[in-house]
Design a protein around this motif. Structure first.
Motif, PDB file in Angstrom:
ATOM      1  N   ILE A   1     -66.476   5.726-115.247  1.00  0.00           N
ATOM      2  CA  ILE A   1     -66.518   5.445-116.688  1.00  0.00           C
ATOM      3  C   ILE A   1     -66.280   3.978-116.994  1.00  0.00           C
ATOM      4  O   ILE A   1     -66.905   3.400-117.877  1.00  0.00           O
ATOM      5  CB  ILE A   1     -65.471   6.326-117.417  1.00  0.00           C
ATOM      6  CG1 ILE A   1     -65.890   7.800-117.347  1.00  0.00           C
ATOM      7  CG2 ILE A   1     -65.338   5.896-118.874  1.00  0.00           C
ATOM      8  CD1 ILE A   1     -64.917   8.748-118.010  1.00  0.00           C
ATOM      9  N   ASP A   2     -65.381   3.357-116.226  1.00  0.00           N
ATOM     10  CA  ASP A   2     -65.074   1.950-116.473  1.00  0.00           C
ATOM     11  C   ASP A   2     -65.887   1.017-115.581  1.00  0.00           C
ATOM     12  O   ASP A   2     -65.568  -0.166-115.477  1.00  0.00           O
ATOM     13  CB  ASP A   2     -63.576   1.712-116.244  1.00  0.00           C
ATOM     14  CG  ASP A   2     -62.740   2.434-117.277  1.00  0.00           C
ATOM     15  OD1 ASP A   2     -62.896   2.117-118.462  1.00  0.00           O
ATOM     16  OD2 ASP A   2     -61.955   3.325-116.911  1.00  0.00           O
TER      17      ASP A   2
ATOM     18  N   ASP B   1     -60.788   8.003-112.398  1.00  0.00           N
ATOM     19  CA  ASP B   1     -60.906   8.308-113.834  1.00  0.00           C
ATOM     20  C   ASP B   1     -60.768   9.804-114.113  1.00  0.00           C
ATOM     21  O   ASP B   1     -60.917  10.244-115.242  1.00  0.00           O
ATOM     22  CB  ASP B   1     -62.209   7.745-114.430  1.00  0.00           C
ATOM     23  CG  ASP B   1     -63.446   8.375-113.830  1.00  0.00           C
ATOM     24  OD1 ASP B   1     -63.326   9.268-112.961  1.00  0.00           O
ATOM     25  OD2 ASP B   1     -64.552   7.959-114.220  1.00  0.00           O
ATOM     26  N   ARG B   2     -60.466  10.582-113.074  1.00  0.00           N
ATOM     27  CA  ARG B   2     -60.276  12.033-113.214  1.00  0.00           C
ATOM     28  C   ARG B   2     -61.447  12.676-113.951  1.00  0.00           C
ATOM     29  O   ARG B   2     -61.264  13.520-114.837  1.00  0.00           O
ATOM     30  CB  ARG B   2     -58.946  12.359-113.917  1.00  0.00           C
ATOM     31  CG  ARG B   2     -57.735  12.082-113.037  1.00  0.00           C
ATOM     32  CD  ARG B   2     -57.098  10.756-113.322  1.00  0.00           C
ATOM     33  NE  ARG B   2     -56.415  10.780-114.604  1.00  0.00           N
ATOM     34  CZ  ARG B   2     -56.571   9.843-115.531  1.00  0.00           C
ATOM     35  NH1 ARG B   2     -57.381   8.819-115.316  1.00  0.00           N
ATOM     36  NH2 ARG B   2     -55.889   9.928-116.644  1.00  0.00           N
ATOM     37  N   SER B   3     -62.655  12.278-113.581  1.00  0.00           N
ATOM     38  CA  SER B   3     -63.846  12.872-114.194  1.00  0.00           C
ATOM     39  C   SER B   3     -64.359  14.023-113.345  1.00  0.00           C
ATOM     40  O   SER B   3     -65.412  14.578-113.601  1.00  0.00           O
ATOM     41  CB  SER B   3     -64.938  11.810-114.321  1.00  0.00           C
ATOM     42  OG  SER B   3     -65.364  11.426-113.024  1.00  0.00           O
ATOM     43  N   TYR B   4     -63.641  14.368-112.317  1.00  0.00           N
ATOM     44  CA  TYR B   4     -64.053  15.415-111.379  1.00  0.00           C
ATOM     45  C   TYR B   4     -65.420  15.124-110.772  1.00  0.00           C
ATOM     46  O   TYR B   4     -66.210  16.011-110.537  1.00  0.00           O
ATOM     47  CB  TYR B   4     -63.974  16.802-112.029  1.00  0.00           C
ATOM     48  CG  TYR B   4     -62.545  17.247-112.171  1.00  0.00           C
ATOM     49  CD1 TYR B   4     -61.963  18.083-111.233  1.00  0.00           C
ATOM     50  CD2 TYR B   4     -61.758  16.763-113.209  1.00  0.00           C
ATOM     51  CE1 TYR B   4     -60.639  18.445-111.332  1.00  0.00           C
ATOM     52  CE2 TYR B   4     -60.416  17.115-113.320  1.00  0.00           C
ATOM     53  CZ  TYR B   4     -59.864  17.963-112.376  1.00  0.00           C
ATOM     54  OH  TYR B   4     -58.552  18.306-112.477  1.00  0.00           O
ATOM     55  N   SER B   5     -65.677  13.836-110.578  1.00  0.00           N
ATOM     56  CA  SER B   5     -66.765  13.458-109.680  1.00  0.00           C
ATOM     57  C   SER B   5     -66.395  12.094-109.118  1.00  0.00           C
ATOM     58  O   SER B   5     -65.732  11.296-109.787  1.00  0.00           O
ATOM     59  CB  SER B   5     -68.111  13.418-110.393  1.00  0.00           C
ATOM     60  OG  SER B   5     -68.180  12.318-111.257  1.00  0.00           O
TER      61      SER B   5
ATOM     62  N   ASN C   1     -62.730   7.010-121.555  1.00  0.00           N
ATOM     63  CA  ASN C   1     -62.294   8.121-120.717  1.00  0.00           C
ATOM     64  C   ASN C   1     -61.524   9.090-121.603  1.00  0.00           C
ATOM     65  O   ASN C   1     -60.335   8.904-121.877  1.00  0.00           O
ATOM     66  CB  ASN C   1     -61.413   7.554-119.596  1.00  0.00           C
ATOM     67  CG  ASN C   1     -61.143   8.567-118.526  1.00  0.00           C
ATOM     68  OD1 ASN C   1     -61.164   9.774-118.787  1.00  0.00           O
ATOM     69  ND2 ASN C   1     -60.875   8.104-117.327  1.00  0.00           N
TER      70      ASN C   1
ATOM     71  N   MET D   1     -65.161  16.481-120.942  1.00  0.00           N
ATOM     72  CA  MET D   1     -65.184  15.033-121.036  1.00  0.00           C
ATOM     73  C   MET D   1     -66.296  14.627-121.979  1.00  0.00           C
ATOM     74  O   MET D   1     -67.438  15.068-121.807  1.00  0.00           O
ATOM     75  CB  MET D   1     -65.463  14.466-119.651  1.00  0.00           C
ATOM     76  CG  MET D   1     -64.479  13.438-119.280  1.00  0.00           C
ATOM     77  SD  MET D   1     -64.728  12.836-117.629  1.00  0.00           S
ATOM     78  CE  MET D   1     -63.316  11.755-117.626  1.00  0.00           C
TER      79      MET D   1
ATOM     80  N   MET E   1     -50.449   6.011-112.825  1.00  0.00           N
ATOM     81  CA  MET E   1     -51.388   5.349-113.719  1.00  0.00           C
ATOM     82  C   MET E   1     -51.120   3.848-113.646  1.00  0.00           C
ATOM     83  O   MET E   1     -49.983   3.418-113.827  1.00  0.00           O
ATOM     84  CB  MET E   1     -51.132   5.840-115.132  1.00  0.00           C
ATOM     85  CG  MET E   1     -52.373   6.277-115.785  1.00  0.00           C
ATOM     86  SD  MET E   1     -52.085   7.006-117.374  1.00  0.00           S
ATOM     87  CE  MET E   1     -53.772   7.467-117.687  1.00  0.00           C
TER      88      MET E   1
ATOM     89  N   THR F   1     -48.944  14.920-111.720  1.00  0.00           N
ATOM     90  CA  THR F   1     -50.038  15.294-110.824  1.00  0.00           C
ATOM     91  C   THR F   1     -49.963  14.560-109.487  1.00  0.00           C
ATOM     92  O   THR F   1     -50.947  14.530-108.753  1.00  0.00           O
ATOM     93  CB  THR F   1     -51.374  14.939-111.481  1.00  0.00           C
ATOM     94  OG1 THR F   1     -51.269  13.568-111.944  1.00  0.00           O
ATOM     95  CG2 THR F   1     -51.648  15.833-112.666  1.00  0.00           C
TER      96      THR F   1
ATOM     97  N   ILE G   1     -57.755   0.099-118.941  1.00  0.00           N
ATOM     98  CA  ILE G   1     -58.548   0.925-118.036  1.00  0.00           C
ATOM     99  C   ILE G   1     -57.742   2.177-117.694  1.00  0.00           C
ATOM    100  O   ILE G   1     -56.574   2.081-117.333  1.00  0.00           O
ATOM    101  CB  ILE G   1     -58.921   0.141-116.765  1.00  0.00           C
ATOM    102  CG1 ILE G   1     -59.882  -0.980-117.157  1.00  0.00           C
ATOM    103  CG2 ILE G   1     -59.557   1.047-115.737  1.00  0.00           C
ATOM    104  CD1 ILE G   1     -60.418  -1.742-115.988  1.00  0.00           C
ATOM    105  N   ASN G   2     -58.377   3.295-117.854  1.00  0.00           N
ATOM    106  CA  ASN G   2     -57.726   4.587-117.586  1.00  0.00           C
ATOM    107  C   ASN G   2     -57.916   4.896-116.104  1.00  0.00           C
ATOM    108  O   ASN G   2     -58.966   5.373-115.689  1.00  0.00           O
ATOM    109  CB  ASN G   2     -58.388   5.651-118.474  1.00  0.00           C
ATOM    110  CG  ASN G   2     -57.608   6.934-118.480  1.00  0.00           C
ATOM    111  OD1 ASN G   2     -56.912   7.247-117.519  1.00  0.00           O
ATOM    112  ND2 ASN G   2     -57.727   7.682-119.561  1.00  0.00           N
TER     113      ASN G   2
ATOM    114  N   LEU H   1     -47.279  10.264-112.846  1.00  0.00           N
ATOM    115  CA  LEU H   1     -47.688  11.476-113.548  1.00  0.00           C
ATOM    116  C   LEU H   1     -47.251  12.695-112.735  1.00  0.00           C
ATOM    117  O   LEU H   1     -47.073  12.602-111.518  1.00  0.00           O
ATOM    118  CB  LEU H   1     -49.216  11.499-113.732  1.00  0.00           C
ATOM    119  CG  LEU H   1     -49.851  10.280-114.403  1.00  0.00           C
ATOM    120  CD1 LEU H   1     -51.348  10.516-114.619  1.00  0.00           C
ATOM    121  CD2 LEU H   1     -49.181   9.973-115.726  1.00  0.00           C
TER     122      LEU H   1
END
Lengths: 683, 683
Positions: free
Chosen positions: A118-119, A108-112, B21, B46, A46, A42, A20-21, A40
């Protein structure tokens, strides 16, 4: 005693999914968990989430649990502590938290911020994820987790992306959004809440909740059984519904009796009262029976359609308050008749209606209390005590409840746990006596408004005033309703200054509004002492730009460059507070420090103890200029007989990390205080 | 004709795994692919990788394919183009690419470039992933993909994290690292390479490869069958092995015959030659037979252990070159006897040895060519022609091959495709005649060294010199071996300036070294005109700090703030080049532009065409100062009879996006050129 937490950890490990990311802010990873992880650049780590949250339990929480203590009971009962009748709250450090927001993170750093990412994992806050924040709270010195509402709220015509937790739909159901996905069906939401309270108790943190007995969602589950507990207007006239304006009176007035004849003479008030109708069940019982099988939202819609009726929104109990009506909530009909004191002023035939006096039912009671409703309201806290072992409660709009109902609520809670604490939602510092008489242990007060106003003199006035209060109030610089302190004059410097100083104010309870400690600038709500301009403080490309945690998906900026600064400052501050806690929490040991030259932006706070020691806190709230002060400590010298000519500097905002050192003093203390500096000296 | 690409797309769609991801740089997403995707503020998109790469095929590549063309053949053969004997290369734009690096990307944002990431996907480059870069290359005007080595290289004692592709272990096996994971076992690596060549051909891009016939890995798979094709020393003396130093001679000398007696008189050379031993098979055939069943690395180790023998590393063919020995590669024994011209200079009994003359076997041939080896070497290109349809090749160290071997290599290739093009690894501009005579179509030249040296006058000298060259050379400012242009004087401005100007140099082939076009600053290797200081140009916390693409896992900084700038500038530049291509590629239409006041940093390039039009390129290579120039266009006016007094500005570096506009000229052109400006004018 089998801990729910242990079960939770086992479920997490059993349900573990690999690959899982997933990241968490490094602030959530203060312990050196023995799991695969990677820091990281950032300021994130992780991790596998199943590993991570079970490590929080296995490595941080469970090793701190003692076998012979029942953490599922209230802290006092579980630890067999002699009751102080809730007065323990005076010695605590409070952290206000909304679970839904606290552990929100775009993992998941999907910017939402996804309900299901995602997972398939939940990115808004859950009880399970919030466990990971507890090591951080512990380092802040927090001893009480002050929870904002947790109950299922209405999603009908919801405000924002998620709806407001203050629009309660059910008192005893928990907000289903707080259920974690990692546990799946192997654990109930209720069990997850139990785990959270258990974890807090293991860490010697108490848990208080926020109950909302005066208002209720316009989509309340109680409508079905008790339509007569609500106020009704025509659905087709809903758009015309507004707060009545009393002509010839000023703005935002307390509804005192001498104004009420003016109110009932007002044409707009009469127009308003005429809008109210009888409840749908009384209107047509047959039609009512036909629709009552529907589910909640559909049911409310059916009433609108079949009866042309809608529940009337609540509004402020102040006359001519500029706030518009609160469209998501209504008032309960606490009395089944009109207010006794004002009923003769209304000459027309009418149905039950909402007005300033009706709303303020402690001032304007009726003769026929809605007994069944009162019993229901008074059963809310016992439900949370019995099932989750909570330790105290804030009562929302408690000032607008009839005295007898308030007594009923308190007595019910005390009969289960006589050390249960009550916090009054009272912002007016002058009402301390009433708050005390009503049986509360603490009040919110207006520190959040006064303390950051350092240039206006409010800061100093507030602190000087504290010693006379009959109940302790919050040493706070913001609330979930207000502007963020970091978004005021002084910015981060002011927040750091105030957060530290608040641990030492006399007769006050340090209170941190979640996010304050990491310099969050976006408020959670614009309810009080905030304005629309607060909505534009974030960068435009921040995904939370213009969002409010009270209504929207929101995650705090845990990865901010300075997000660990206050925590780092607090480490030694807390040690000093704890060593001096008895004096700090006993007004008899408090001595205000005076300066030879007065300065409205500098305060001095002195404490002594029975061992002849003294603690002196000097604080310069000027965020621009340094100041030299000469403080007289004669009184402290007299009280203690301590004539030591050496002081020890325990903390200075500008000598960090600190070297404790001794320094020469004379009879007085002469020091320089940098802008926004707190100095703590022990003699 | 069934396309391999179609099969690839079907496999991707069939193998699709959901909930991955995965991001790609937005530069890889230039087309508006009709798949679920999300642009992130990090200049990434993405996507689901299976969706994305199949969309590249289905939406970008396949719609451009024509039914009646066989894209698996060479471009010329597939399109039935009349052979120019490889001269087509003069009209192309080359892009040098190393597949392993080109499509590298940390798609799971784990801050490490993984062979197998969180989702089991390959983050280093693959043929499949590189398809996604083709729309970008197309926008750069690229018409030839110039591939760096693709063959399986040795991992024994490898350099860096991955090893160097120049240490070839097998000529006909592809580097297994280039296999994509998304296709799994449903497609072979060879098929994936076929897909890549097909895709290039569909986009009217030719593909050239880099073959390395002179050196081979010290761990070559050929050792097993042909130990006598290699040079051997004692394994126990390996640490003493070094490049022999010829006393009394200068540094880095061409091994001309007049120096060779000095060489063979040198004590250090004799010491060196004495180190060589006979090959292991000849030493003890029985022992040899015992170990030859072992796999490659183990086999090489067994030789070391059982025979105390090791293959001798190669070194530069220049006398007293300061470069140390190349420990990963050796020379092939191209002749089975000693060099004819120098054999009498060596008086001692000896085994086959490596020396400057032996290395430079074109100058110093033997009498007994190693025919079997020659045949093998000459079969490499045909393998890639027959199986993959490649269009040309660069021959690494071709200058050190015997003429007959070179002829054999070329003839073999031409017999399969008489339009096959050959590129000489010749950096010395003075060798153009020899290069031409050897049958090459182009040479690399030293543009990468000269062009960025604008202040030293090399820039202007190089361009002035071009018209006299018998073969076109590369208009390049960097190679995979050199310092990055953006890391030289002028920085990004110089790179932009040179990249644009290179599209218009006379008798030159625009050449882009991958990464140049996005302002990459870290070189891929320090082989030539680069130094150790190039290793510290990235931020220290960049995960590629100190890494070299030739040896390490490396991803270009596609997300750089300016990474799309050059591409955007090139859009109209390419249109102009293509419209003027016949003149630009025919030296007869070239007219150098002279200025009334000479300036070593300003060049003027003129072309005319048969329609009486002229194209004038004016370029100021001074990166600090603007300049006013007055350019004489008399010769162009004479050649064309064009006396138009209006010019049209087609491009200016500083008026971007450009407004085409006409402007007044006199007999001469007087313009201002900003620092680093290229102006293109059509009259």
């Amino acid at each position: 005693m089998e801990l729910n937490l242990k079960k939770l950890s086992e479920i997490l490990k059993k349900n573990k999914i690999n690959n899982i990311n997933y990241t968490v802010p490094d602030l959530w990873f203060l312990e050196n968990y023995k799991i695969d992880h990677k820091f990281l650049p950032t300021r994130e780590v992780m991790v596998n989430p199943y590993d991570f949250y079970s490590a929080v339990i296995d490595e941080y929480l469970l090793p701190r649990a003692k076998d012979d203590i029942d953490y599922s009971l209230s802290y006092s009962k579980g630890h067999n502590i002699k009751s102080t009748n809730g007065e323990w709250i005076k010695r605590q450090v409070l952290y206000s938290m909304m679970i839904r927001t606290e552990s929100s993170y775009d993992s998941d750093r999907s910017y939402s911020l996804d309900i299901s990412n995602i997972d398939g994992l939940k990115e808004t806050g859950t009880f399970v994820k919030t466990l990971a924040l507890l090591p951080f709270l512990k380092r802040l010195g927090v001893t009480v987790v002050y929870l904002l509402p947790l109950s299922k709220y209405s999603l009908k015509d919801k405000k924002g992306e998620l709806g407001s937790p203050y629009g309660v739909e059910s008192f005893t159901k928990l907000d289903p959004l707080l259920k974690d996905t990692m546990t799946g069906t192997h654990m109930t939401l209720e069990e997850e809440f139990k785990c959270f309270v258990e974890a807090c108790h293991i860490l010697s943190m108490r848990v208080t909740i926020d109950i909302i007995p005066r208002t209720n969602s316009v989509c309340s589950e109680l409508v079905r059984k008790h339509p007569d507990w609500f106020y009704w207007i025509k659905a087709s006239e809903y758009k015309k519904y507004k707060v009545p304006k009393v002509e010839g009176l000023g703005s935002c007035l307390y509804p005192s009796y001498d104004l009420m004849d003016k109110v009932y003479e007002s044409a707009d008030v009469i127009r308003h009262i005429k809008m109210f109708k009888t409840n749908p069940k009384d209107m047509d019982i047959e039609k009512w029976n036909k629709i009552k099988g529907k589910t909640n939202e559909e049911f409310i819609e059916a009433i609108e359609k079949e009866f042309d009726l809608k529940i009337a929104p609540a509004f402020s109990d102040n006359i001519n308050d500029p706030q518009p009506a609160w469209t998501d909530v209504t008032f309960f009909r606490l009395y089944l008749d009109d207010p006794v004191k004002t009923r003769d002023l209304l000459k027309i035939k009418h149905n039950p209606y909402i007005l300033f006096d009706v709303a303020k039912s402690n001032l304007y009671p009726g003769e026929k209390p809605n007994k069944k409703l009162w019993d229901l309201i008074a059963s809310i806290i016992p439900y949370y005590q019995t099932n989750f072992g909570i330790d105290g409660a804030r009562i929302d709009m408690g000032h607008a409840l009839p005295d007898d109902l308030l007594k009923l609520i308190m007595n019910n809670a005390k009969s289960i746990d006589d050390d249960f604490a009550f916090i009054a939602e009272e912002l007016n510092m002058a009402n301390d006596k009433m708050v005390k008489e009503n049986g509360y242990n603490a009040m919110i007060g207006n520190g959040f408004w006064a303390l950051p106003r350092v240039r206006e003199g409010e800061f100093k006035r507030f602190i000087d005033n504290l010693k006379n209060k009959m109940v302790p109030c919050f040493a706070s610089v913001e609330t979930h309703d207000s502007r963020r302190c970091t978004n005021r004059y002084g910015g981060r410097k002011l927040t750091r200054f105030m957060t530290i100083l608040n641990y030492f104010l006399p007769n006050a309870i340090p209170f941190i509004n979640s996010g304050q400690e990491i310099y969050e600038i976006e408020p959670m709500n614009l309810g009080c002492d905030a304005s629309l301009s607060d909505l534009t403080v974030l960068d435009k490309d921040d995904i939370f730009y213009g969002k409010l945690a009270l209504f929207d998906k929101y995650a705090f900026h845990y990865r901010g460059e300075h997000s660990k600064e206050i925590m780092n400052h607090l480490v030694d501050v807390i040690k000093t507070r704890n060593r001096w806690l008895n004096s700090i929490c006993d007004i008899n040991y408090y001595v205000p420090i005076n300066f030879y030259r007065e300065n409205s932006m500098v305060v001095g706070i002195g404490y002594y103890n029975d061992k002849g020691k003294m603690l002196i806190i000097l604080a310069n709230s000027d965020m621009d200029n340094m100041v030299e002060v000469q403080a007289s400590i004669n009184i402290l010298r007299e009280k203690t007989g301590n004539d030591n000519m050496y002081g020890r500097l325990l903390y200075s905002t500008y000598e960090f990390p600190r070297n404790f050192y001794d320094f020469n003093i004379n009879q007085d203390i002469s020091v320089c205080l940098n802008s926004g500096e707190v100095k703590i000296i022990e003699i």
